[in-house]
Structure formats: C-alpha cells, structure tokens
Design a protein around this motif. Structure first.
Motif, PDB file in Angstrom:
ATOM      1  N   VAL A   3       1.042  -1.492  -0.103  1.00 50.70           N
ATOM      2  CA  VAL A   3      -0.327   0.424   0.628  1.00 50.70           C
ATOM      3  C   VAL A   3       1.116   0.964  -0.713  1.00 50.70           C
ATOM      4  CG1 VAL A   3      -1.605   1.614   0.913  1.00 50.70           C
ATOM      5  CG2 VAL A   3      -2.013  -1.449   1.002  1.00 50.70           C
ATOM      6  N   ALA A  50       0.981   3.704  -3.006  1.00 52.91           N
ATOM      7  CA  ALA A  50       0.259   5.319  -3.205  1.00 52.91           C
ATOM      8  C   ALA A  50       1.845   5.748  -3.502  1.00 52.91           C
ATOM      9  CB  ALA A  50       0.196   4.903  -1.861  1.00 52.91           C
ATOM     10  N   GLY A  72       4.542   0.159  -8.506  1.00 52.58           N
ATOM     11  CA  GLY A  72       3.471   1.843  -8.395  1.00 52.58           C
ATOM     12  C   GLY A  72       3.742   2.326  -9.121  1.00 52.58           C
ATOM     13  N   THR A  76      -3.339  -0.491  -5.634  1.00 44.64           N
ATOM     14  CA  THR A  76      -2.862   0.741  -5.109  1.00 44.64           C
ATOM     15  C   THR A  76      -2.903   1.583  -5.647  1.00 44.64           C
ATOM     16  OG1 THR A  76      -2.389  -0.646  -2.455  1.00 44.64           O
ATOM     17  CG2 THR A  76      -2.369   2.298  -2.813  1.00 44.64           C
ATOM     18  N   SER A  77      -1.960   1.476  -6.100  1.00 43.86           N
ATOM     19  CA  SER A  77      -1.357   2.978  -7.710  1.00 43.86           C
ATOM     20  C   SER A  77      -2.202   3.024  -8.926  1.00 43.86           C
ATOM     21  CB  SER A  77       0.132   2.391  -8.090  1.00 43.86           C
ATOM     22  OG  SER A  77       0.528   3.396  -9.310  1.00 43.86           O
ATOM     23  N   ILE A 104      -4.638   5.962  -7.320  1.00 46.90           N
ATOM     24  CA  ILE A 104      -3.683   7.208  -7.372  1.00 46.90           C
ATOM     25  C   ILE A 104      -3.859   7.819  -9.140  1.00 46.90           C
ATOM     26  CG2 ILE A 104      -1.870   8.947  -6.720  1.00 46.90           C
ATOM     27  CD1 ILE A 104      -1.963   6.776  -3.686  1.00 46.90           C
TER      28      ILE A 104
END
Length: 431
Positions: free
Chosen positions: A238, A242, A372, A407-408, A411
């Motif tokens: 995570v 992120a 990410g 997670t990436s 965003i």
C-alpha cells in the motif's frame, strides 16, 4: 550448365531472407549488450567523480548540480531533442508510429549518442537518475538503425532492442523478455518472439563476457520468518503503491503542461526551471548526508548485504530528488532510483518489525514502489527476484507487487510510460 528452377530460386531467396533476419537480430543484440556494458562502466566512473567532488566540499553540489541540470537541458533541447527523461516512452511511441522519419526522431544513433552522453552528465552532477531506462532507448535506437540497413522491413526490432537493453543493463534476461511483453508491447508478437529471445540472449552473453556473471544487488537468501512478519507485505504494497502512483501522477501532469501561470513559466523558461530543480536536488543531498545522489545502487546493495539500516529520511528524500530530476527535463532513467526509493520506504516499514531481518522487507519495499511507478507488476517482481537471486521471497514479492499495482491505479489511472508515450505520438503526428 544446370539451371535453377524458378520455384527453387524463390525457396533459396526465402531461406536467405530468413537467415539475414536472424543474423540482424543477433548482431544487434551483441551491439546492444556492448553499449549497455559501456554505459554501466562509464556511469560508475561518473558517480565516482561526483563523490570525489563532494569529498573536497559537500557544498560544491549547490553549484555543480544546478549548473549541470541547466546545461543538460540546454544540450538536450538544442542538439538532442526527444532524448529527455528515461527514454522508454520514446521507444514505446516509436513502436506505435508507422512513418520512418517520425520514428527516427525518437530512436536513432544520434539520439543514442546524446542519451549516453547526457545521462553521464546527469550522474556527473549528482542527479538522482539511472542508466537502465536510457539503455532501453539506446537499444531500440541501435536495432532500428540496423533495421534501416536491411532491404526489407523487419518487425519487432525496436521491441527486441528495448528488451535486450533491460536484460543487459540488469543482467536479468528473463526480466528483459517479460518487460518486452508487459510494458513495451502489452502482447507478445508470435512472428518475432524467437528472434526477440535470441536478441536478449546475445545481449546477455555480451554482458556476461565483458562483466562476468553477477547479481545486480548481490544475493539475499533471507526470507520472512514469523507469521506477523507477513504483515509487512500489505504495508509495503500500500505504501509503495501509493507513493509510486503519486510520482507517476506528478510526472504525467507536468508533462501534459498546465494553462496556469506556473505551467506557462516552466514552458517559457525551461533552463531556469532545470536550474531550480537541480538546486532542490542539491538541498536534498545535503539534508540526507550525501546519500541520495546518483542511482542509489551502492546504498541499497550495502543495506541488503550487511543488514545496515538506511536512514529514516532516505526514502522520502530520494523520492523528492528523483521527482525533481525527472520533471526537470534532463535525460536519465528512473529504474534504479525507484528501487532505491522503495528500499528506503521498506526501511521505514521494517522499523515496525524489531526482530525481523531487514533484507526481506527492503525487497518488499523495492518491488512495491517500482510496481507502483511503472504499473507493470510482473516485470517488477521478476526484475527484483532476478537482481537479488532470492527465490525464497517469490510469493511475498508477487503479493506486494500486485497490491502496489492496485493501490497505484487508485491514484494514477494510467501507466507512466504509456501515458508519456502518448505525448510523443501526438507530437510526431502533429509535426
């Protein structure tokens, strides 16, 4: 006198064309491998030269780094346009273009020379950049140039050159092939698959012959132990995802430009912006105790091999230094710096697990942040596994990579390289 039938002539011509094609790919792989080794050795020398400068005066970076950034951007814009950044988006864009002239503007011998020289300049002045991404554009440029010598169009040359560049830069042949599938093409080309593998093998053998058999970050056989240690997997996934997504979003946003005053000022005064970015990197370097300059390779390898913790501010400062270098417009890759940022984030997570060995959590941080950034989870865990020779960590590294990827995406919806490649394609089609 024996006459050759037309059918036999056609068959001989077909066989000759096939062998010419095979020779072209293998010869190209040998040249790409040699170029990757040369860039690797010169990059090490450039970093040593900058380290010597810092040994004379730490504050020399406040002058050297901004001046080097400004000079690099000037030379890029004046003599080597389209050589900025990592070079991977340019290689991807070149594959999507059909016009030879447009492709030549993105991958050519001139671009390859400029890429090598200016990447070394960046490392010479302390920029937080790597040589692996540039090796991809250099490899694609070499293969494309060789292809132009062939009387027939040779599909897959740019893809083969890019894959060979990754394989030779990291001494990770499997990662080179996976990178070609997942990141460069998003689908393997059956017609050229065996030739691409042959090119990667040729590049890898050249690297082995010139540098010997080595593991990029050494060997780290330690694995996660107790059940509670596995909590580091989602934590790293995570956090790394992120931060990687944030990094990508910043780069994509600035690459597309802004109509606001800040965006207009950056576009109007690129050298001043590069100067300010270089000054910011120098400040990060001073705060970090001179640990965030260059690729970050030495710091991460030492931490993995000896278990010596990285400073708690290393990950954040390396993130900032890499971001400033990437948005400044200088040529330089983000592969190795991203792995260093991830290692720093892994060290932060490791501080929560007092009795757990450091190396496994560093690996989780490395793969998470890298996945990410590039949003290519398979490439990420294959590269990290191959470069550390740690097969005991395959499952947790896979898990962290997938968590980071998801997670990436929350965003930054687009993968960094493909988003930037769209800009080069649009520019080529307009011009």
């Amino acid at each position: 006198m024996t006459l050759i039938s037309p059918r036999r002539k056609r068959r001989l011509k077909l066989i000759s064309a096939r062998w010419q094609r095979r020779v072209l790919f293998v010869a190209g792989g040998l040249v790409v491998g040699a170029a990757a080794v040369a860039l690797a050795k010169l990059a090490d020398e450039a970093q040593l030269a900058f380290s010597w400068l810092l040994s004379q005066s730490r504050y020399a970076a406040l002058l050297m780094t901004p001046a080097g950034f400004a000079l690099s951007v000037y030379l890029t814009r004046r003599f080597f346009p389209n050589a900025q950044g990592s070079g991977i988006p340019q290689a991807i864009a070149a594959r999507h273009l059909s016009d030879t002239r447009a492709r030549n503007a993105l991958v050519s011998i001139r671009i390859a020379i400029g890429k090598i020289v200016l990447t070394l300049l960046g490392l010479l002045c302390g920029a937080s950049v790597g040589r692996e991404g540039p090796t991809v554009q250099v490899g694609a440029s070499i293969m494309f140039a060789l292809g132009r010598l062939s009387p027939r169009r040779q599909p897959g040359l740019i893809l083969a050159g890019a894959a060979a560049g990754v394989a030779a830069a990291f001494n990770t042949p499997l990662a080179g092939i996976v990178f070609g599938i997942e990141e460069m093409s998003r689908a393997f080309e059956t017609r050229t698959s065996s030739l691409i593998i042959a090119t990667v093998i040729a590049a890898g053998l050249t690297s082995l012959a010139l540098m010997g058999n080595y593991t990029y970050f050494g060997s780290t056989p330690i694995a996660l132990g107790r059940g509670i240690d596995w909590l580091a997997v989602p934590l790293c996934g995570v956090l790394g995802g992120a931060m990687g997504g944030l990094f990508s979003r910043i780069l994509i946003t600035l690459a597309r430009g802004s109509a606001g005053p800040a965006g207009q000022a950056i576009k109007r005064y690129p050298l001043v912006f590069a100067l300010l970015c270089g000054f910011a990197v120098a400040l990060c370097g001073l705060i970090s105790g001179d640990t965030i300059y260059g690729t970050g390779y030495a710091q991460v390898k030492a931490a993995l091999e000896t278990g010596t913790p990285l400073p708690q501010n290393f990950g954040l400062l390396k993130f900032l230094a890499t971001t400033f270098a990437a948005i400044s417009g200088i040529p330089g890759g983000i592969f190795a710096p991203s792995l260093a940022v991830g290692a720093g984030l892994g060290a932060n997570v490791a501080s929560l697990f007092h009795d757990t060995p450091l190396a496994p959590i560093l690996l989780l941080g490395m793969v998470s942040y890298f996945a990410g950034v590039v949003q290519a989870p398979i490439t990420a865990f294959v590269i990290v596994t191959e470069m550390t020779d740690n097969h005991a960590m395959v499952v947790p590294v896979m898990m962290a990579s997938l968590i980071a990827y998801g997670t990436s995406r929350l965003i930054c919806e687009e993968g960094l390289y493909h988003a930037l490649a769209k800009g080069f394609v649009a520019k080529a089609e307009q011009g």
